[in-house]
Design an enzyme around this catalytic site. Sequence first.
Site, PDB file in Angstrom:
ATOM      1  N   ASN B  98       0.761  -1.472   0.016  1.00 31.52           N
ATOM      2  CA  ASN B  98      -0.036  -0.026  -0.110  1.00 31.52           C
ATOM      3  C   ASN B  98       0.820   1.257   0.113  1.00 31.52           C
ATOM      4  O   ASN B  98       0.489   2.316   0.515  1.00 31.52           O
ATOM      5  CB  ASN B  98      -0.943  -0.095   1.346  1.00 31.52           C
ATOM      6  CG  ASN B  98      -1.615  -1.139   1.194  1.00 31.52           C
ATOM      7  OD1 ASN B  98      -2.362  -1.673   0.148  1.00 31.52           O
ATOM      8  ND2 ASN B  98      -1.622  -1.881   2.572  1.00 31.52           N
ATOM      9  N   CYS B  99       2.052   1.338  -0.757  1.00 35.31           N
ATOM     10  CA  CYS B  99       3.062   2.308  -0.696  1.00 35.31           C
ATOM     11  C   CYS B  99       2.443   2.928  -2.098  1.00 35.31           C
ATOM     12  O   CYS B  99       2.443   2.579  -3.033  1.00 35.31           O
ATOM     13  CB  CYS B  99       4.445   1.745  -0.866  1.00 35.31           C
ATOM     14  SG  CYS B  99       5.619   3.061  -0.534  1.00 35.31           S
TER      15      CYS B  99
END
Lengths: 123, 100
Positions: B98-99
């Site tokens: 989820n970067c």
Amino acid sequence: MVSGTRRKILLLCRRAPYAGYLARAGLDAALAAAVFEQDLTVLFMDEGIWQLLPDQHSAEIECKSIASTLDSMPLYDIESFYVDAESLRLRDVDAKTLTSKTILLGAAELPGFLDSFEQLWSF
Amino acid sequence: MFDREGFLRNLDDWSPQVAERIAAAEGIELGPAQWEVLELLRAYYKRFDASPAMRALVRYAGQELGADKGRSIYLLSLFPGSPAKLGCKIAGLPKPDNCL
């Protein structure tokens, strides 16, 4: 209930921790939602309650630990987990043995609780 | 030894010397403040079996290193751009999920 008063998302965790990929996928969804600052609540029921047991030793089956991921959830502002009391009773699991801070939901409270969310994500 | 994005493939290949090499390639000089956060990231990974997203890193830094260090702006000053991602890269950890 009026939709304006509903909470946003309920993540329903119903799968045993390592019996497939769905338990992990559910927690990954929770963390992704948290990164996007979505209001998310987690409820464990049915086989999902096994995710909350300590001493999982998942490295032995070369899996990442579900328990460790749950431990990290407060850092994502997911502070407490709801648990279906009936699911615990049917499996003879004592709520006191669960790893994380949990809030028990009785059978009578469950329908109203489920209805208080706009979205249900079931894993 | 590295994947296409420059993350170590094998966690066991990491050493402080490797960290210095990755940091140099990213144009970052590692002083005590950077090292403190790298150690924190490695401790996080050990404890939670995952690399933290920014949100969790900020919170964990505040918890473990004190409130003045649990701030995005502080972490950004050490690892400009994307502290969680860059920090994990130098600490020899996988890229956080989820970067953004």
